[in-house]
Design a protein around this motif. Structure first.
Motif, PDB file in Angstrom:
ATOM      1  N   HIS A 297       0.854  -1.184   0.000  1.00  0.00           N
ATOM      2  CA  HIS A 297       0.000   0.000   0.000  1.00  0.00           C
ATOM      3  C   HIS A 297       0.886   1.229   0.000  1.00  0.00           C
ATOM      4  O   HIS A 297       1.802   1.334   0.823  1.00  0.00           O
ATOM      5  CB  HIS A 297      -0.890  -0.011   1.246  1.00  0.00           C
ATOM      6  N   LEU A 298       0.640   2.140  -0.944  1.00  0.00           N
ATOM      7  CA  LEU A 298       1.448   3.352  -1.084  1.00  0.00           C
ATOM      8  C   LEU A 298       0.552   4.577  -0.944  1.00  0.00           C
ATOM      9  O   LEU A 298      -0.488   4.666  -1.602  1.00  0.00           O
ATOM     10  CB  LEU A 298       2.127   3.380  -2.452  1.00  0.00           C
ATOM     11  N   VAL A 299       0.977   5.524  -0.108  1.00  0.00           N
ATOM     12  CA  VAL A 299       0.190   6.733   0.119  1.00  0.00           C
ATOM     13  C   VAL A 299       1.093   7.951  -0.035  1.00  0.00           C
ATOM     14  O   VAL A 299       2.030   8.133   0.744  1.00  0.00           O
ATOM     15  CB  VAL A 299      -0.456   6.737   1.515  1.00  0.00           C
ATOM     16  N   GLU A 300       0.787   8.784  -1.041  1.00  0.00           N
ATOM     17  CA  GLU A 300       1.570   9.992  -1.284  1.00  0.00           C
ATOM     18  C   GLU A 300       1.009  11.161  -0.494  1.00  0.00           C
ATOM     19  O   GLU A 300      -0.175  11.218  -0.186  1.00  0.00           O
ATOM     20  CB  GLU A 300       1.555  10.376  -2.768  1.00  0.00           C
ATOM     21  N   SER A 301       1.906  12.120  -0.228  1.00  0.00           N
ATOM     22  CA  SER A 301       1.500  13.390   0.376  1.00  0.00           C
ATOM     23  C   SER A 301       2.528  14.445  -0.003  1.00  0.00           C
ATOM     24  O   SER A 301       3.605  14.109  -0.507  1.00  0.00           O
ATOM     25  CB  SER A 301       1.396  13.266   1.904  1.00  0.00           C
TER      26      SER A 301
ATOM     27  N   LEU B  44       7.717  15.730  -1.818  1.00  0.00           N
ATOM     28  CA  LEU B  44       6.685  14.698  -1.811  1.00  0.00           C
ATOM     29  C   LEU B  44       7.142  13.526  -0.956  1.00  0.00           C
ATOM     30  O   LEU B  44       8.335  13.190  -0.928  1.00  0.00           O
ATOM     31  CB  LEU B  44       6.400  14.211  -3.229  1.00  0.00           C
ATOM     32  N   SER B  45       6.186  12.917  -0.287  1.00  0.00           N
ATOM     33  CA  SER B  45       6.459  11.733   0.516  1.00  0.00           C
ATOM     34  C   SER B  45       5.553  10.599   0.068  1.00  0.00           C
ATOM     35  O   SER B  45       4.427  10.836  -0.384  1.00  0.00           O
ATOM     36  CB  SER B  45       6.203  12.014   2.001  1.00  0.00           C
ATOM     37  N   CYS B  46       6.056   9.391   0.213  1.00  0.00           N
ATOM     38  CA  CYS B  46       5.267   8.200  -0.118  1.00  0.00           C
ATOM     39  C   CYS B  46       5.494   7.172   0.997  1.00  0.00           C
ATOM     40  O   CYS B  46       6.591   6.614   1.107  1.00  0.00           O
ATOM     41  CB  CYS B  46       5.687   7.634  -1.462  1.00  0.00           C
ATOM     42  N   ALA B  47       4.476   6.963   1.794  1.00  0.00           N
ATOM     43  CA  ALA B  47       4.552   5.986   2.875  1.00  0.00           C
ATOM     44  C   ALA B  47       4.177   4.615   2.333  1.00  0.00           C
ATOM     45  O   ALA B  47       3.080   4.449   1.779  1.00  0.00           O
ATOM     46  CB  ALA B  47       3.622   6.386   4.009  1.00  0.00           C
ATOM     47  N   ALA B  48       5.089   3.678   2.478  1.00  0.00           N
ATOM     48  CA  ALA B  48       4.871   2.335   1.948  1.00  0.00           C
ATOM     49  C   ALA B  48       4.615   1.353   3.085  1.00  0.00           C
ATOM     50  O   ALA B  48       5.274   1.408   4.119  1.00  0.00           O
ATOM     51  CB  ALA B  48       6.081   1.880   1.141  1.00  0.00           C
ATOM     52  N   SER B  49       3.670   0.485   2.891  1.00  0.00           N
ATOM     53  CA  SER B  49       3.418  -0.599   3.848  1.00  0.00           C
ATOM     54  C   SER B  49       3.239  -1.893   3.078  1.00  0.00           C
ATOM     55  O   SER B  49       2.848  -1.889   1.907  1.00  0.00           O
ATOM     56  CB  SER B  49       2.180  -0.299   4.695  1.00  0.00           C
ATOM     57  N   GLY B  50       3.530  -2.989   3.750  1.00  0.00           N
ATOM     58  CA  GLY B  50       3.391  -4.274   3.086  1.00  0.00           C
ATOM     59  C   GLY B  50       4.738  -4.829   2.649  1.00  0.00           C
ATOM     60  O   GLY B  50       5.790  -4.413   3.116  1.00  0.00           O
TER      61      GLY B  50
ATOM     62  N   THR C 180      15.528  15.321  -6.364  1.00  0.00           N
ATOM     63  CA  THR C 180      16.308  14.293  -5.678  1.00  0.00           C
ATOM     64  C   THR C 180      15.368  13.261  -5.074  1.00  0.00           C
ATOM     65  O   THR C 180      14.472  13.623  -4.300  1.00  0.00           O
ATOM     66  CB  THR C 180      17.181  14.901  -4.579  1.00  0.00           C
ATOM     67  N   ILE C 181      15.589  12.005  -5.418  1.00  0.00           N
ATOM     68  CA  ILE C 181      14.809  10.912  -4.846  1.00  0.00           C
ATOM     69  C   ILE C 181      15.621  10.289  -3.714  1.00  0.00           C
ATOM     70  O   ILE C 181      16.842  10.147  -3.807  1.00  0.00           O
ATOM     71  CB  ILE C 181      14.445   9.869  -5.918  1.00  0.00           C
ATOM     72  N   SER C 182      14.924   9.937  -2.635  1.00  0.00           N
ATOM     73  CA  SER C 182      15.599   9.294  -1.515  1.00  0.00           C
ATOM     74  C   SER C 182      14.603   8.388  -0.797  1.00  0.00           C
ATOM     75  O   SER C 182      13.392   8.471  -1.022  1.00  0.00           O
ATOM     76  CB  SER C 182      16.172  10.330  -0.548  1.00  0.00           C
ATOM     77  N   ARG C 183      15.145   7.561   0.081  1.00  0.00           N
ATOM     78  CA  ARG C 183      14.292   6.594   0.767  1.00  0.00           C
ATOM     79  C   ARG C 183      14.784   6.412   2.188  1.00  0.00           C
ATOM     80  O   ARG C 183      15.984   6.251   2.421  1.00  0.00           O
ATOM     81  CB  ARG C 183      14.311   5.255   0.020  1.00  0.00           C
ATOM     82  N   ASP C 184      13.874   6.490   3.126  1.00  0.00           N
ATOM     83  CA  ASP C 184      14.164   6.199   4.521  1.00  0.00           C
ATOM     84  C   ASP C 184      13.708   4.763   4.766  1.00  0.00           C
ATOM     85  O   ASP C 184      12.512   4.506   4.899  1.00  0.00           O
ATOM     86  CB  ASP C 184      13.423   7.188   5.429  1.00  0.00           C
ATOM     87  N   ASN C 185      14.668   3.849   4.802  1.00  0.00           N
ATOM     88  CA  ASN C 185      14.294   2.436   4.920  1.00  0.00           C
ATOM     89  C   ASN C 185      13.709   2.115   6.293  1.00  0.00           C
ATOM     90  O   ASN C 185      12.854   1.232   6.415  1.00  0.00           O
ATOM     91  CB  ASN C 185      15.502   1.552   4.644  1.00  0.00           C
ATOM     92  N   ALA C 186      14.154   2.832   7.312  1.00  0.00           N
ATOM     93  CA  ALA C 186      13.620   2.585   8.651  1.00  0.00           C
ATOM     94  C   ALA C 186      12.137   2.942   8.717  1.00  0.00           C
ATOM     95  O   ALA C 186      11.347   2.255   9.366  1.00  0.00           O
ATOM     96  CB  ALA C 186      14.411   3.374   9.679  1.00  0.00           C
ATOM     97  N   GLU C 187      11.777   4.040   8.039  1.00  0.00           N
ATOM     98  CA  GLU C 187      10.391   4.490   8.031  1.00  0.00           C
ATOM     99  C   GLU C 187       9.614   3.946   6.840  1.00  0.00           C
ATOM    100  O   GLU C 187       8.406   4.160   6.748  1.00  0.00           O
ATOM    101  CB  GLU C 187      10.338   6.016   8.014  1.00  0.00           C
ATOM    102  N   ASN C 188      10.338   3.274   5.925  1.00  0.00           N
ATOM    103  CA  ASN C 188       9.730   2.765   4.694  1.00  0.00           C
ATOM    104  C   ASN C 188       8.984   3.864   3.946  1.00  0.00           C
ATOM    105  O   ASN C 188       7.814   3.713   3.540  1.00  0.00           O
ATOM    106  CB  ASN C 188       8.786   1.598   4.985  1.00  0.00           C
ATOM    107  N   THR C 189       9.684   4.971   3.785  1.00  0.00           N
ATOM    108  CA  THR C 189       9.101   6.137   3.129  1.00  0.00           C
ATOM    109  C   THR C 189      10.009   6.594   1.994  1.00  0.00           C
ATOM    110  O   THR C 189      11.223   6.671   2.158  1.00  0.00           O
ATOM    111  CB  THR C 189       8.903   7.290   4.119  1.00  0.00           C
ATOM    112  N   LEU C 190       9.404   6.877   0.867  1.00  0.00           N
ATOM    113  CA  LEU C 190      10.106   7.393  -0.315  1.00  0.00           C
ATOM    114  C   LEU C 190       9.850   8.884  -0.408  1.00  0.00           C
ATOM    115  O   LEU C 190       8.727   9.342  -0.140  1.00  0.00           O
ATOM    116  CB  LEU C 190       9.594   6.696  -1.574  1.00  0.00           C
ATOM    117  N   TYR C 191      10.869   9.634  -0.794  1.00  0.00           N
ATOM    118  CA  TYR C 191      10.742  11.082  -0.914  1.00  0.00           C
ATOM    119  C   TYR C 191      11.131  11.541  -2.315  1.00  0.00           C
ATOM    120  O   TYR C 191      11.905  10.896  -3.011  1.00  0.00           O
ATOM    121  CB  TYR C 191      11.656  11.788   0.096  1.00  0.00           C
TER     122      TYR C 191
END
Length: 125
Positions: free
Chosen positions: A3-7, A20-26, A68-79
């Protein structure tokens, strides 16, 4: 299931910035490719930036040096950090993940099997 949710979308003037942020779950791992796509009215969806693994990134020529694209693996969030925005950046931006493969990014949007609902970015001149 993924499940991906952008904001983070919004309206800015040319030259401005947004994140932009994208919270990923699953079941999506750091070895799966995650990406940002965008689609403007009456235009095809285009890949903006992609990231996989330990930070291997690719960018569309139109955004190189500005986004710039980046990812916080601990939070499972894409920016997606967007600077020096232009009116032609106006579009709906989508977060996507491809769990078909690991350690690489597909070139086609069709190979991304998980998508967020999109967030609108509007840049005025």
């Amino acid at each position: 299931q993924v499940h991906l949710v952008e904001s983070g979308g919004g309206s800015v003037q040319a030259g401005g910035a947004l994140r932009l942020s994208c919270a990923a779950s699953g079941d999506v791992s750091r070895n799966n490719c995650m990406a940002w796509f965008r689609q403007a009215p009456e235009k095809e969806r285009e890949g903006v930036a992609k990231l996989v693994g330990n930070g291997v990134t690719t960018y569309a020529d139109s955004v190189k040096g500005r986004f710039t694209i980046s990812r916080d693996n601990a939070e499972n969030t894409l920016y997606l950090e967007m600077n020096s925005l232009r009116p032609e950046d106006t579009a709906t931006y989508y977060c996507a993940a491809s769990t078909y493969i690991q350690f690489g990014c597909p070139t086609e949007a069709a190979r991304f099997n998980h998508w967020g609902q999109g967030t609108q970015v509007t840049v005025s001149s």
